[in-house]
Design a protein around this motif. Structure first.
Motif, PDB file in Angstrom:
ATOM      1  N   LEU A  27      -0.194  -5.450 -12.275  1.00 14.65           N
ATOM      2  CA  LEU A  27       0.260  -4.228 -11.629  1.00 14.65           C
ATOM      3  C   LEU A  27       1.720  -4.382 -11.254  1.00 14.65           C
ATOM      4  O   LEU A  27       2.151  -5.454 -10.806  1.00 14.65           O
ATOM      5  N   ILE A  28       2.482  -3.306 -11.420  1.00  9.58           N
ATOM      6  CA  ILE A  28       3.870  -3.268 -10.970  1.00  9.58           C
ATOM      7  C   ILE A  28       3.954  -2.285  -9.815  1.00  9.58           C
ATOM      8  O   ILE A  28       3.552  -1.131  -9.930  1.00  9.58           O
ATOM      9  N   SER A  29       4.472  -2.771  -8.682  1.00 10.30           N
ATOM     10  CA  SER A  29       4.637  -1.934  -7.496  1.00 10.30           C
ATOM     11  C   SER A  29       6.110  -1.858  -7.131  1.00 10.30           C
ATOM     12  O   SER A  29       6.817  -2.866  -7.148  1.00 10.30           O
ATOM     13  N   LEU A  30       6.558  -0.666  -6.782  1.00 12.14           N
ATOM     14  CA  LEU A  30       7.897  -0.490  -6.224  1.00 12.14           C
ATOM     15  C   LEU A  30       7.794  -0.039  -4.774  1.00 12.14           C
ATOM     16  O   LEU A  30       8.666   0.620  -4.242  1.00 12.14           O
ATOM     17  N   GLY A  31       6.695  -0.444  -4.137  1.00 11.18           N
ATOM     18  CA  GLY A  31       6.448  -0.041  -2.761  1.00 11.18           C
ATOM     19  C   GLY A  31       7.042  -0.960  -1.713  1.00 11.18           C
ATOM     20  O   GLY A  31       7.058  -0.621  -0.530  1.00 11.18           O
ATOM     21  N   GLY A  32       7.522  -2.135  -2.128  1.00 11.73           N
ATOM     22  CA  GLY A  32       8.034  -3.080  -1.137  1.00 11.73           C
ATOM     23  C   GLY A  32       6.992  -3.421  -0.092  1.00 11.73           C
ATOM     24  O   GLY A  32       7.307  -3.521   1.094  1.00 11.73           O
ATOM     25  N   MET A  33       5.761  -3.610  -0.537  1.00 13.09           N
ATOM     26  CA  MET A  33       4.668  -3.807   0.416  1.00 13.09           C
ATOM     27  C   MET A  33       4.802  -5.105   1.204  1.00 13.09           C
ATOM     28  O   MET A  33       4.474  -5.162   2.385  1.00 13.09           O
ATOM     29  N   GLN A  34       5.291  -6.152   0.551  1.00 12.72           N
ATOM     30  CA  GLN A  34       5.463  -7.385   1.300  1.00 12.72           C
ATOM     31  C   GLN A  34       6.541  -7.238   2.368  1.00 12.72           C
ATOM     32  O   GLN A  34       6.427  -7.809   3.453  1.00 12.72           O
ATOM     33  N   CYS A  35       7.566  -6.470   2.061  1.00  8.86           N
ATOM     34  CA  CYS A  35       8.595  -6.214   3.071  1.00  8.86           C
ATOM     35  C   CYS A  35       7.970  -5.541   4.295  1.00  8.86           C
ATOM     36  O   CYS A  35       8.362  -5.818   5.437  1.00  8.86           O
ATOM     37  N   ALA A  36       6.965  -4.674   4.066  1.00  5.98           N
ATOM     38  CA  ALA A  36       6.316  -3.970   5.169  1.00  5.98           C
ATOM     39  C   ALA A  36       5.549  -4.915   6.070  1.00  5.98           C
ATOM     40  O   ALA A  36       5.660  -4.856   7.295  1.00  5.98           O
ATOM     41  N   TRP A  37       4.758  -5.823   5.477  1.00  4.86           N
ATOM     42  CA  TRP A  37       3.971  -6.699   6.353  1.00  4.86           C
ATOM     43  C   TRP A  37       4.796  -7.865   6.890  1.00  4.86           C
ATOM     44  O   TRP A  37       4.421  -8.485   7.875  1.00  4.86           O
ATOM     45  N   THR A  38       5.933  -8.140   6.273  1.00  2.37           N
ATOM     46  CA  THR A  38       6.798  -9.198   6.789  1.00  2.37           C
ATOM     47  C   THR A  38       7.505  -8.753   8.062  1.00  2.37           C
ATOM     48  O   THR A  38       7.599  -9.507   9.033  1.00  2.37           O
ATOM     49  N   PHE A  39       8.002  -7.523   8.064  1.00  2.00           N
ATOM     50  CA  PHE A  39       8.827  -7.058   9.182  1.00  2.00           C
ATOM     51  C   PHE A  39       8.065  -6.210  10.196  1.00  2.00           C
ATOM     52  O   PHE A  39       8.612  -5.847  11.234  1.00  2.00           O
ATOM     53  N   GLY A  40       6.822  -5.893   9.915  1.00  2.00           N
ATOM     54  CA  GLY A  40       6.028  -5.122  10.866  1.00  2.00           C
ATOM     55  C   GLY A  40       4.792  -5.883  11.286  1.00  2.00           C
ATOM     56  O   GLY A  40       4.226  -6.658  10.511  1.00  2.00           O
ATOM     57  N   LYS A  41       4.357  -5.701  12.514  1.00  2.00           N
ATOM     58  CA  LYS A  41       3.118  -6.312  12.964  1.00  2.00           C
ATOM     59  C   LYS A  41       1.962  -5.670  12.195  1.00  2.00           C
ATOM     60  O   LYS A  41       2.030  -4.499  11.821  1.00  2.00           O
ATOM     61  N   PRO A  42       0.879  -6.437  11.955  1.00  2.00           N
ATOM     62  CA  PRO A  42      -0.220  -5.915  11.125  1.00  2.00           C
ATOM     63  C   PRO A  42      -0.791  -4.575  11.584  1.00  2.00           C
ATOM     64  O   PRO A  42      -1.352  -3.842  10.778  1.00  2.00           O
ATOM     65  N   ASP A  43      -0.639  -4.248  12.875  1.00  2.00           N
ATOM     66  CA  ASP A  43      -1.222  -2.995  13.347  1.00  2.00           C
ATOM     67  C   ASP A  43      -0.236  -1.820  13.293  1.00  2.00           C
ATOM     68  O   ASP A  43      -0.572  -0.705  13.675  1.00  2.00           O
ATOM     69  N   THR A  44       1.000  -2.064  12.839  1.00  2.00           N
ATOM     70  CA  THR A  44       1.931  -0.946  12.689  1.00  2.00           C
ATOM     71  C   THR A  44       1.589  -0.193  11.407  1.00  2.00           C
ATOM     72  O   THR A  44       0.964  -0.737  10.491  1.00  2.00           O
ATOM     73  N   ARG A  45       2.025   1.059  11.324  1.00  4.13           N
ATOM     74  CA  ARG A  45       1.599   1.920  10.224  1.00  4.13           C
ATOM     75  C   ARG A  45       1.986   1.360   8.861  1.00  4.13           C
ATOM     76  O   ARG A  45       1.133   1.233   7.965  1.00  4.13           O
ATOM     77  N   ASP A  46       3.259   1.034   8.665  1.00  2.00           N
ATOM     78  CA  ASP A  46       3.700   0.564   7.356  1.00  2.00           C
ATOM     79  C   ASP A  46       3.002  -0.738   6.959  1.00  2.00           C
ATOM     80  O   ASP A  46       2.545  -0.897   5.821  1.00  2.00           O
ATOM     81  N   ALA A  47       2.928  -1.673   7.904  1.00  2.00           N
ATOM     82  CA  ALA A  47       2.299  -2.956   7.608  1.00  2.00           C
ATOM     83  C   ALA A  47       0.813  -2.774   7.325  1.00  2.00           C
ATOM     84  O   ALA A  47       0.258  -3.374   6.392  1.00  2.00           O
ATOM     85  N   SER A  48       0.146  -1.957   8.119  1.00  2.00           N
ATOM     86  CA  SER A  48      -1.278  -1.726   7.929  1.00  2.00           C
ATOM     87  C   SER A  48      -1.562  -1.114   6.560  1.00  2.00           C
ATOM     88  O   SER A  48      -2.483  -1.542   5.849  1.00  2.00           O
ATOM     89  N   GLN A  49      -0.764  -0.118   6.171  1.00  2.00           N
ATOM     90  CA  GLN A  49      -0.952   0.501   4.864  1.00  2.00           C
ATOM     91  C   GLN A  49      -0.714  -0.505   3.735  1.00  2.00           C
ATOM     92  O   GLN A  49      -1.453  -0.535   2.747  1.00  2.00           O
ATOM     93  N   ALA A  50       0.307  -1.338   3.887  1.00  2.00           N
ATOM     94  CA  ALA A  50       0.614  -2.335   2.859  1.00  2.00           C
ATOM     95  C   ALA A  50      -0.505  -3.361   2.737  1.00  2.00           C
ATOM     96  O   ALA A  50      -0.928  -3.713   1.628  1.00  2.00           O
ATOM     97  N   LEU A  51      -1.001  -3.852   3.856  1.00  2.00           N
ATOM     98  CA  LEU A  51      -2.068  -4.849   3.835  1.00  2.00           C
ATOM     99  C   LEU A  51      -3.351  -4.271   3.258  1.00  2.00           C
ATOM    100  O   LEU A  51      -4.067  -4.936   2.494  1.00  2.00           O
ATOM    101  N   ARG A  52      -3.644  -3.025   3.605  1.00  2.00           N
ATOM    102  CA  ARG A  52      -4.820  -2.375   3.053  1.00  2.00           C
ATOM    103  C   ARG A  52      -4.680  -2.178   1.538  1.00  2.00           C
ATOM    104  O   ARG A  52      -5.638  -2.408   0.781  1.00  2.00           O
ATOM    105  N   MET A  53      -3.491  -1.784   1.101  1.00  2.00           N
ATOM    106  CA  MET A  53      -3.278  -1.571  -0.324  1.00  2.00           C
ATOM    107  C   MET A  53      -3.407  -2.868  -1.103  1.00  2.00           C
ATOM    108  O   MET A  53      -4.022  -2.909  -2.171  1.00  2.00           O
TER     109      MET A  53
END
Length: 244
Positions: free
Chosen positions: A207-233
């Motif tokens: 899979l190729i993602s351009l969502g920067g999902m790791q950037c989301a969980w790196t800079f946000g706590k797991p319960d923040t919206r961006d991090a939570s969505q990235a971890l779930r995805m």
């Protein structure tokens, strides 16, 4: 939850078989199949010639811990490196994660990655959304189309529809797919990109993602919206990779 029950029973068996197939190689005998068994499972970061291959690696356990606590998977919380020059290291993991493969140019390294994918491994490429590292998402996408076509000449690459099962196979996703943005500011140049699946003979291998999902969980706590969505995805992607 039905999917959770099925995963608890099904995925350890799939992973036991998948890991055996990955390590076996083309010379393995079908008359002596490896026994199906559960066990600790995990993923590794692909080590490549790209100078930023281990960017944010210190946050990899965040994803592993999330999967371990939110699903029935006995996933190893430790982060591991799988070096592109060593096929046996690649084949020790059913899933590899990287932020790019376009810098993989050595023929032997390309051959190793192709062989890993042919043996049943799965690769997730997730672009870093830092503008200094990925200034143009379209250029990143085109570079990776070319890279996959070089590594797997017969592969096909297409965008997954927003109603694809990957967006609800474990967690129902409200963003399809989620995006992190540099500085948290919406950017249509990035938002227009979805998830792209790489298939060989109709079998998904990457899979190729351009969502920067790791950037989301790196800079946000797991319960923040961006991090939570990235971890779930990423959890959904893991389930997709293990049950494709």
């Amino acid at each position: 939850m039905i999917i959770r029950t099925h995963l608890a029973l099904l995925i350890p068996l799939l992973l036991g078989a998948g890991a055996a197939l990955l390590r076996a190689g083309p010379e393995a005998s079908s008359a002596d199949p490896a026994p199906l068994r559960g066990g600790r499972v995990g993923w590794a970061r692909l080590s490549t010639p790209d100078a930023i291959w281990r960017r944010h690696a210190e946050s990899d356990p965040v994803l592993s811990t999330f999967i371990r606590t939110q699903t029935s998977l006995n996933i190893d919380p430790t982060w591991y490196e799988a070096r592109i020059a060593h096929l046996d290291e690649l084949c020790a993991y059913p899933l590899l994660f990287t932020n790019s493969i376009d810098k993989i140019t050595h023929p032997a390294h390309r051959a190793n990655l192709a062989e890993y994918l042919r043996r049943g491994g799965f690769l997730v490429v997730d672009a870093c959304i830092n503008r200094d590292l990925t200034p143009n998402p379209d250029a990143f996408y085109e570079a990776h189309l070319a890279a996959f076509k070089t590594i797997l000449p017969t592969c096909e690459i297409r965008r997954l529809a927003e109603d694809h099962p990957i967006y609800g196979n474990f967690f129902p996703m409200s963003e399809r797919p989620p995006h992190a943005y540099h500085g948290g500011q919406y950017n249509p140049a990035w938002a227009k990109h979805g998830l792209y699946v790489v298939t060989v003979e109709n079998t998904p291998v990457a899979l190729i993602s351009l969502g920067g999902m790791q950037c989301a969980w790196t800079f946000g706590k797991p319960d923040t919206r961006d991090a939570s969505q990235a971890l779930r995805m990423l959890t959904n992607i893991y389930v997709y990779a293990m049950t494709r």
